[in-house]
Design a protein around this motif. Structure first.
Motif, PDB file in Angstrom:
ATOM      1  N   LEU A 323       0.967  -1.098   0.127  1.00 39.05           N
ATOM      2  CA  LEU A 323       0.084   0.065  -0.017  1.00 39.05           C
ATOM      3  C   LEU A 323       0.854   1.198   0.198  1.00 39.05           C
ATOM      4  N   VAL A 324       1.926   1.177   0.810  1.00 40.27           N
ATOM      5  CA  VAL A 324       2.813   2.604   0.800  1.00 40.27           C
ATOM      6  C   VAL A 324       3.413   2.434  -0.609  1.00 40.27           C
ATOM      7  N   ARG A 325       3.856   1.413  -0.996  1.00 38.16           N
ATOM      8  CA  ARG A 325       4.417   1.501  -2.510  1.00 38.16           C
ATOM      9  C   ARG A 325       3.596   2.077  -3.307  1.00 38.16           C
ATOM     10  N   TYR A 326       2.346   1.637  -3.311  1.00 42.40           N
ATOM     11  CA  TYR A 326       1.321   2.127  -4.376  1.00 42.40           C
ATOM     12  C   TYR A 326       1.171   3.732  -4.005  1.00 42.40           C
ATOM     13  N   LEU A 327       0.926   4.201  -2.902  1.00 44.74           N
ATOM     14  CA  LEU A 327       0.942   5.595  -2.643  1.00 44.74           C
ATOM     15  C   LEU A 327       1.901   6.636  -3.140  1.00 44.74           C
ATOM     16  N   ALA A 328       3.126   5.797  -2.811  1.00 39.68           N
ATOM     17  CA  ALA A 328       4.323   6.732  -3.447  1.00 39.68           C
ATOM     18  C   ALA A 328       4.678   6.779  -4.699  1.00 39.68           C
ATOM     19  N   SER A 329       4.208   5.780  -5.379  1.00 34.14           N
ATOM     20  CA  SER A 329       4.322   5.537  -6.806  1.00 34.14           C
ATOM     21  C   SER A 329       3.379   4.949  -7.643  1.00 34.14           C
ATOM     22  N   PRO A 330       2.096   5.595  -7.884  1.00 34.63           N
ATOM     23  CA  PRO A 330       0.900   4.821  -8.385  1.00 34.63           C
ATOM     24  C   PRO A 330       1.042   4.652  -9.864  1.00 34.63           C
ATOM     25  N   ALA A 331       2.124   5.295 -10.633  1.00 36.95           N
ATOM     26  CA  ALA A 331       2.350   5.149 -11.942  1.00 36.95           C
ATOM     27  C   ALA A 331       2.843   3.848 -12.132  1.00 36.95           C
ATOM     28  N   GLU A 332       3.657   3.210 -11.148  1.00 41.81           N
ATOM     29  CA  GLU A 332       4.361   1.899 -11.151  1.00 41.81           C
ATOM     30  C   GLU A 332       3.055   0.924 -11.541  1.00 41.81           C
ATOM     31  N   PHE A 333       1.960   1.236 -11.086  1.00 40.52           N
ATOM     32  CA  PHE A 333       0.620   0.115 -11.310  1.00 40.52           C
ATOM     33  C   PHE A 333      -0.183   0.264 -12.197  1.00 40.52           C
ATOM     34  N   SER A 335      -0.140   0.362 -15.615  1.00 42.12           N
ATOM     35  CA  SER A 335      -0.111  -0.332 -16.846  1.00 42.12           C
ATOM     36  C   SER A 335      -0.536  -1.832 -16.560  1.00 42.12           C
ATOM     37  N   HIS A 336      -0.806  -2.148 -15.513  1.00 38.02           N
ATOM     38  CA  HIS A 336      -1.377  -3.519 -15.366  1.00 38.02           C
ATOM     39  C   HIS A 336      -2.257  -3.748 -14.229  1.00 38.02           C
ATOM     40  N   ASP A 337      -2.883  -4.832 -13.912  1.00 41.40           N
ATOM     41  CA  ASP A 337      -3.740  -5.150 -12.747  1.00 41.40           C
ATOM     42  C   ASP A 337      -2.922  -4.966 -11.582  1.00 41.40           C
ATOM     43  N   LEU A 338      -3.903  -4.507 -10.582  1.00 39.72           N
ATOM     44  CA  LEU A 338      -3.066  -4.459  -9.065  1.00 39.72           C
ATOM     45  C   LEU A 338      -2.761  -5.849  -8.832  1.00 39.72           C
ATOM     46  N   PRO A 339      -1.706  -5.826  -8.008  1.00 44.28           N
ATOM     47  CA  PRO A 339      -1.359  -7.141  -7.406  1.00 44.28           C
ATOM     48  C   PRO A 339      -2.307  -8.129  -6.532  1.00 44.28           C
ATOM     49  N   ASP A 340      -2.480  -9.164  -6.836  1.00 47.04           N
ATOM     50  CA  ASP A 340      -3.203 -10.306  -6.109  1.00 47.04           C
ATOM     51  C   ASP A 340      -2.223 -11.399  -5.522  1.00 47.04           C
ATOM     52  N   LEU A 341      -1.548 -11.160  -4.054  1.00 52.67           N
ATOM     53  CA  LEU A 341      -0.556 -12.301  -3.845  1.00 52.67           C
ATOM     54  C   LEU A 341      -1.244 -13.230  -2.966  1.00 52.67           C
ATOM     55  N   ARG A 342      -0.832 -14.567  -3.101  1.00 56.29           N
ATOM     56  CA  ARG A 342      -1.210 -15.692  -2.504  1.00 56.29           C
ATOM     57  C   ARG A 342      -0.116 -16.117  -1.873  1.00 56.29           C
ATOM     58  N   LEU A 343      -0.121 -16.326  -0.247  1.00 56.56           N
ATOM     59  CA  LEU A 343       0.665 -16.802   0.504  1.00 56.56           C
ATOM     60  C   LEU A 343       0.288 -18.148   0.750  1.00 56.56           C
ATOM     61  N   GLY A 344       1.352 -18.972   1.022  1.00 63.04           N
ATOM     62  CA  GLY A 344       1.060 -20.494   1.704  1.00 63.04           C
ATOM     63  C   GLY A 344       0.568 -20.693   2.737  1.00 63.04           C
ATOM     64  N   HIS A 345       0.561 -21.740   3.235  1.00 60.79           N
ATOM     65  CA  HIS A 345       0.107 -22.264   4.667  1.00 60.79           C
ATOM     66  C   HIS A 345       0.715 -23.575   4.909  1.00 60.79           C
ATOM     67  N   GLU A 346       0.656 -23.803   6.373  1.00 52.25           N
ATOM     68  CA  GLU A 346       1.256 -24.833   6.943  1.00 52.25           C
ATOM     69  C   GLU A 346       0.456 -25.693   7.904  1.00 52.25           C
ATOM     70  N   ILE A 347       0.648 -26.941   8.000  1.00 52.89           N
ATOM     71  CA  ILE A 347      -0.171 -27.619   9.094  1.00 52.89           C
ATOM     72  C   ILE A 347       0.633 -27.798  10.320  1.00 52.89           C
ATOM     73  N   VAL A 348       0.599 -27.257  11.382  1.00 47.89           N
ATOM     74  CA  VAL A 348       1.377 -27.197  12.472  1.00 47.89           C
ATOM     75  C   VAL A 348       0.836 -28.253  13.436  1.00 47.89           C
ATOM     76  N   VAL A 349       1.610 -29.443  13.733  1.00 49.81           N
ATOM     77  CA  VAL A 349       0.982 -30.580  14.489  1.00 49.81           C
ATOM     78  C   VAL A 349       1.343 -30.294  16.218  1.00 49.81           C
ATOM     79  N   ARG A 350       0.448 -29.911  16.897  1.00 49.82           N
ATOM     80  CA  ARG A 350       0.962 -29.807  18.542  1.00 49.82           C
ATOM     81  C   ARG A 350       0.231 -31.067  19.250  1.00 49.82           C
ATOM     82  N   ALA A 351      -0.069 -30.813  20.472  1.00 52.27           N
ATOM     83  CA  ALA A 351      -0.588 -31.851  21.326  1.00 52.27           C
ATOM     84  C   ALA A 351      -1.958 -32.094  21.101  1.00 52.27           C
ATOM     85  N   SER A 352      -2.830 -31.491  20.735  1.00 51.30           N
ATOM     86  CA  SER A 352      -4.113 -31.651  20.548  1.00 51.30           C
ATOM     87  C   SER A 352      -4.863 -32.565  19.979  1.00 51.30           C
TER      88      SER A 352
END
Length: 358
Positions: A323-333, A335-352
């Motif tokens: 968001l700060v990058r976009y506000l600082a330099s809107p021209a950078e975005f 010419s193309h669609d705004l970013p849609d980032l997908r992060l990964g996940h993990e299954i964390v196994v504990r004692a339950s």
């Protein structure tokens, strides 16, 4: 990020309680100043007293803090005003989210305001409040991030929007999220691998698109194991601790109760665990319980909770930088669609959770 199952040994759990390393917020706490003051020292701002600068520099040396260079590169521009607009019943989720946004805003030398938004409130009223505070960009976490009327209203008010934990891309807004359906499928598959066949599921409110996706992932995993989803094994909560208690009570009152319960967030899983304790069911020997998010709640309950690690703080940090990058330099975005980032996940196994013995 690895989407596989991860065992979390005791040494790693202890290290996670302290975080992966000293953060800007840690420096601020040790120095007795605000995160914004630390950011200004790190970025060599002249708007700092020598006494404050000395305290911050000493805290940086004591902690071995290393600033985020990517964020610092954004700090040379003028200071931007951001607002985190929220409506989420999970205090644990909000805590993780706020920490990530606050730390990254400090790194980027941005001002961060907090604004709540109720379901019965007019979008125009929110926009007017934000404009009075001279806000330029809005960080919009789940579930508000999937409200197209709200996103469109903010855009109409000339406010840039970064959506956090968004289920899918939306035109006119920056987005960051994860695959909720795949994560729920993987957690259900983990329970199936432990031998559980009677699995209760606590779904979230139908108001939130992520609820349907997590439920779909649960049902998909059962289908892949050639098991039918029993409607009696699905209860609905609203992402709060109490709703998890009530949903678990309904599931466990069944004539054929589950051997495991998968709740759609950690707050509801903790509520389910409280119900199990009240009924005299030993977790995990008599009942396995798991959650979703990997908030601080997952490590505050006993036994510690097996859960989906959703990168809440990382999503908050990435959305703030974007968001700060976009506000600082809107021209950078422009010419193309705004970013849609997908992060990964993990299954964390504990004692339950544990293997089901018939």
């Amino acid at each position: 990020m690895n989407n596989g199952i991860q065992e979390e040994p005791r040494t790693r759990r202890a290290r996670r309680r302290g975080g992966p390393g000293p953060t800007l917020a840690d420096v601020a706490r040790l120095a007795g100043v605000s995160p914004m003051t630390v950011s200004r020292v790190v970025n060599d701002s002249a708007r700092i007293t020598q006494a404050s600068r000395d305290k911050v520099e000493q805290a940086i040396r004591d902690l071995g803090y290393v600033p985020n260079q990517a964020a610092r590169s954004l700090a040379g521009a003028r200071q931007h005003r951001l607002a985190l607009v929220y409506e989420n019943p999970s205090a644990a989720f909000l805590s993780e989210l706020l920490l990530g946004c606050l730390e990254q805003a400090g790194e980027c030398d941005a001002v961060l305001l907090l604004e709540s938004f109720r379901a019965d409130e007019e979008v125009t009223d929110l926009v007017a409040r934000l404009q009075r505070h001279r806000v330029e960009g809005v960080l919009l976490p789940a579930p508000l991030c999937d409200d197209s009327t709200l996103v469109d209203g903010l855009a109409a008010g000339h406010l840039a929007v970064a959506r956090i934990a968004a289920t899918q891309a939306m035109a006119g807004a920056l987005s960051i999220g994860m695959d909720d359906e795949a994560a729920a499928r993987d957690m259900t598959s983990h329970l199936l691998a432990l031998g559980h066949r009677r699995i209760g599921f606590i779904a979230g409110s139908d108001r939130f698109p992520m609820s349907a996706r997590r439920r779909a992932g649960f049902c998909r995993a059962l289908q892949q194991a050639n098991l039918a989803a029993d409607p009696a094994m699905i209860a609905t909560g609203d992402y709060t601790f109490r709703s998890g208690m009530e949903a678990a009570q309904a599931l466990l009152a069944s004539a054929n109760p589950p051997s495991a319960i998968f709740a759609s967030n950690d707050d509801m899983a903790a509520g389910a665990m409280a119900t199990a304790h009240r009924l005299g069911l030993e977790v995990p020997r008599a009942l396995s319980i798991c959650g979703f998010d990997d908030t601080a709640m997952a490590r505050a309950v006993w036994p510690e909770l097996t859960t989906v690690r959703q990168p809440v703080s990382n999503m908050a940090r990435e959305a703030t930088i974007l968001l700060v990058r976009y506000l600082a330099s809107p021209a950078e975005f422009a010419s193309h669609d705004l970013p849609d980032l997908r992060l990964g996940h993990e299954i964390v196994v504990r004692a339950s959770t544990t293997r089901h013995v018939t």
